[in-house]
Design an enzyme around this catalytic site. Structure first.
Site, PDB file in Angstrom:
ATOM      1  N   SER A  40       0.863  -1.179   0.077  1.00 44.31           N
ATOM      2  CA  SER A  40      -0.029   0.044  -0.162  1.00 44.31           C
ATOM      3  C   SER A  40       0.984   1.281   0.091  1.00 44.31           C
ATOM      4  CB  SER A  40      -1.055  -0.057   1.138  1.00 44.31           C
ATOM      5  OG  SER A  40      -0.384   0.256   2.131  1.00 44.31           O
ATOM      6  N   LYS A  82       0.391   4.721   6.503  1.00 45.70           N
ATOM      7  CA  LYS A  82      -0.186   5.453   5.633  1.00 45.70           C
ATOM      8  C   LYS A  82       0.404   6.950   5.732  1.00 45.70           C
ATOM      9  CE  LYS A  82      -3.179   2.315   4.654  1.00 45.70           C
ATOM     10  NZ  LYS A  82      -3.027   1.343   3.656  1.00 45.70           N
TER      11      LYS A  82
END
Length: 174
Positions: A40, A82
């Site tokens: 990710s 993230k």
């Protein structure tokens, strides 16, 4: 047992106990180690990389746009890595493959593919929450997803600041 041996044993016990206390305090309040799992955050971070996460950064300040953070995912009971995109009060919109903050195009030179809204609708980031995305948008479960959504400030554990592994990528994270 002689008095000298007893004193030496007590000295070693004190030394080991002090080391454990210092290690506990450092890990709890100053930094932690994080392991990158999954794609990710590519191309910035790759699976298997080992990072140092500064917990102190957010004890004395707040997350900033562009920070790479480690956050606690209560749904899957694991930590995620993230990038902070939207701050409390920001109006976030995703259209035509780009992210807009308060109507302004967000310059993101760390991504290589367009950003699609998926189910996300233009929204204002609530107070004490953050909008986060992975750098590899097609492969990221992030704030666009109802299963993660806006992230509570208390769930942000720290800022990824340094890469320990692999050695050829050793250094600060941008």
């Amino acid at each position: 047992m002689s008095e000298n041996i007893r004193k030496e044993i007590i000295s070693w016990i004190k030394l080991v106990a002090t080391a454990f206390i210092i290690a506990f305090l450092l890990k709890t309040y100053i930094f932690q180690i994080a392991y990158v799992k999954g794609p990710s955050m590519e191309p910035t971070l790759y699976e298997g990389q080992i990072l140092i996460v500064s917990k102190l950064s957010y004890r004395v300040g707040e997350p900033s746009r562009g920070d790479i953070v480690v956050l606690s995912d209560n749904l899957e009971h694991k930590d995620l890595i993230k990038r902070v995109i939207g701050l409390p009060g920001d109006n976030v919109d995703i259209r035509d493959g780009y992210v807009y903050i308060d109507g302004e195009l967000l310059k993101e030179d760390y991504i290589q593919v367009p950003t699609y809204a998926n189910e996300f609708q233009q929204s204002q980031v609530p107070e004490n929450k953050y909008f986060v995305l992975g750098d590899n948008r097609p492969e990221s479960r992030d704030s666009r997803s109802d299963s993660l959504g806006f992230v509570d400030r208390e769930n942000i554990l720290g800022k990824a600041v340094f890469r320990l592994w692999p050695l050829n990528k050793f250094g600060t994270i941008k």
